[in-house]
Write a protein that holds these residues in place. Structure first.
Motif, short mmCIF file in Angstrom:
data_model
loop_
_atom_site.label_atom_id
_atom_site.label_comp_id
_atom_site.label_asym_id
_atom_site.label_seq_id
_atom_site.Cartn_x
_atom_site.Cartn_y
_atom_site.Cartn_z
N HIS A 24 0.83 -1.21 0.00
CA HIS A 24 0.00 0.00 0.00
C HIS A 24 0.87 1.26 0.00
CE1 HIS A 24 -3.75 -2.19 0.99
NE2 HIS A 24 -2.97 -2.96 1.73
N ALA A 25 0.25 2.39 -0.36
CA ALA A 25 0.91 3.67 -0.18
C ALA A 25 0.98 3.97 1.32
CB ALA A 25 0.14 4.78 -0.90
N GLU A 26 2.14 4.39 1.80
CA GLU A 26 2.30 4.66 3.22
C GLU A 26 1.21 5.63 3.69
OE1 GLU A 26 3.17 5.19 6.99
OE2 GLU A 26 3.19 6.96 5.70
N HIS A 27 0.52 5.27 4.78
CA HIS A 27 -0.72 5.95 5.12
C HIS A 27 -0.54 7.41 5.53
CE1 HIS A 27 -0.29 4.02 9.40
NE2 HIS A 27 0.56 4.98 9.22
N THR A 28 0.67 7.81 5.93
CA THR A 28 0.91 9.22 6.24
C THR A 28 0.62 10.10 5.03
OG1 THR A 28 2.60 8.66 7.87
CG2 THR A 28 2.65 10.91 6.99
N LEU A 77 -5.08 -7.54 -0.88
CA LEU A 77 -4.71 -6.24 -0.33
C LEU A 77 -5.93 -5.39 0.05
CD1 LEU A 77 -1.66 -5.34 -2.59
CD2 LEU A 77 -1.63 -6.00 -0.19
N LYS A 78 -7.06 -5.66 -0.60
CA LYS A 78 -8.28 -4.96 -0.21
C LYS A 78 -8.73 -5.40 1.18
CE LYS A 78 -12.87 -3.71 -1.92
NZ LYS A 78 -13.84 -3.84 -3.04
N ILE A 79 -8.54 -6.69 1.46
CA ILE A 79 -8.90 -7.22 2.77
C ILE A 79 -7.85 -6.84 3.82
CG2 ILE A 79 -9.24 -9.34 4.10
CD1 ILE A 79 -10.35 -10.61 1.58
N LEU A 80 -6.59 -6.97 3.43
CA LEU A 80 -5.49 -6.73 4.36
C LEU A 80 -4.93 -5.32 4.17
CD1 LEU A 80 -3.60 -10.12 4.20
CD2 LEU A 80 -5.15 -9.31 5.98
N SER A 87 5.11 -2.92 -6.97
CA SER A 87 4.57 -1.77 -6.23
C SER A 87 3.10 -1.95 -5.85
CB SER A 87 4.73 -0.50 -7.08
OG SER A 87 4.11 -0.66 -8.34
N PHE A 88 2.48 -3.03 -6.33
CA PHE A 88 1.13 -3.43 -5.94
C PHE A 88 0.10 -2.31 -6.13
CE2 PHE A 88 3.97 -6.39 -3.74
CZ PHE A 88 3.49 -7.58 -4.27
N VAL A 89 -0.69 -1.97 -5.12
CA VAL A 89 -1.81 -1.04 -5.31
C VAL A 89 -1.50 0.38 -4.81
CG1 VAL A 89 -3.54 -2.87 -5.20
CG2 VAL A 89 -2.87 -1.70 -3.10
N ALA A 90 -0.25 0.65 -4.46
CA ALA A 90 0.09 1.95 -3.87
C ALA A 90 -0.22 3.13 -4.79
CB ALA A 90 1.57 1.96 -3.47
N LEU A 91 0.18 3.03 -6.05
CA LEU A 91 -0.06 4.14 -6.98
C LEU A 91 -1.54 4.34 -7.23
CD1 LEU A 91 1.65 6.15 -8.58
CD2 LEU A 91 1.56 4.59 -10.52
#
Length: 247
Positions: free
Chosen positions: A73-77, A193-196, A107-111
């Motif tokens: 994920h994109a870092e939540h900050t 990743l939607k679940i986690l 990079s998965f779903v971060a972008l």
């Protein structure tokens, strides 16, 4: 052309990319300000952080926002910071470019997450940038992951993106939402990743504490913590808030 680059960079690699972006914009006759969230309490935890962010952002022709990838994920900050951004207006262009640095194989779903967050604030993500960077946790490995990155290959990616953005700023009729291209991660990883969430994946590791029998009050933890989560008072180091830990 004026660009603003907002970045959060716990290990320094995303900040390196932000500086590459600034240099590329300046090479094309523009200017670029970097707003580094790292260790900045006025933007991370202050009660008036939204107002502080708006004041630092000011006016711009294009907005870049950068984050490292954490657990896919994109870092939540950074996502929280995007949610605090002032919306586009007569001073702030709607042109936005998210960029991510990742130290693993993907990079998965971060972008994609950053693109959605920007659109919720009425920005238009015209393109996205994903950059390989040194995997910090591999420092102790026999083989380092993406050592010396971001480097020349990432610089070329940034320079190409900067050229496209500069052209868009001079031809605003050509502005189009490019975020559909950010959804490149396939099932079943998207579903997982939607679940986690980032929080669920990292929760069990958030046990930061001080081992007082070994603590020498050297203050290194204070120096390196990107969210200023340690405090030194009366000769003792303590943790401000475990929930603030980003590992």
């Amino acid at each position: 052309m004026k660009a603003v680059v907002i970045v959060f960079s716990p290990s320094g690699h995303t900040l390196t990319a932000a500086r590459m972006i600034r240099k590329s914009i300046e090479a094309r006759g523009g200017t670029a300000d970097i707003i580094d969230l790292t260790k900045d309490d006025t933007l991370l935890f202050a009660s008036d952080k939204r107002e502080n962010l708006a004041a630092k952002v000011g006016a711009f022709d294009v907005l870049f926002v950068g984050a490292p990838v954490y657990a896919g994920h994109a870092e939540h900050t950074v996502l929280r910071t995007i949610a605090m951004l002032p919306s586009p207006d007569e001073k702030r262009s709607k042109i936005a470019v998210p960029f991510i640095s990742y130290g693993g194989a993907h990079s998965f779903v971060a972008l994609e997450e950053m693109g959605r967050a920007l659109k919720r604030k009425n920005y238009v993500p015209v393109l996205g940038i994903k950059l390989a960077s040194f995997h910090t946790l591999s420092r102790s490995f026999r083989t380092k992951i993406s050592e010396d990155r971001p480097g020349d290959a990432e610089r070329r990616v940034i320079e190409d993106a900067a050229s496209k953005v500069v052209d868009l700023c001079s031809d605003r009729e050509s502005i189009r939402d490019g975020s559909a291209s950010f959804a490149y991660t396939k099932m079943p990883m998207r579903f997982i990743l939607k679940i986690l969430s980032q929080e669920k994946i990292h929760a069990k590791f958030k046990t930061v504490s001080i081992v007082y029998e070994k603590c020498r009050a050297c203050k290194r933890c204070i120096e390196v913590c990107p969210v200023n989560n340690f405090v030194f008072a009366d000769g003792i180091v303590s943790v401000k808030n475990r929930k603030n830990c980003i590992l």
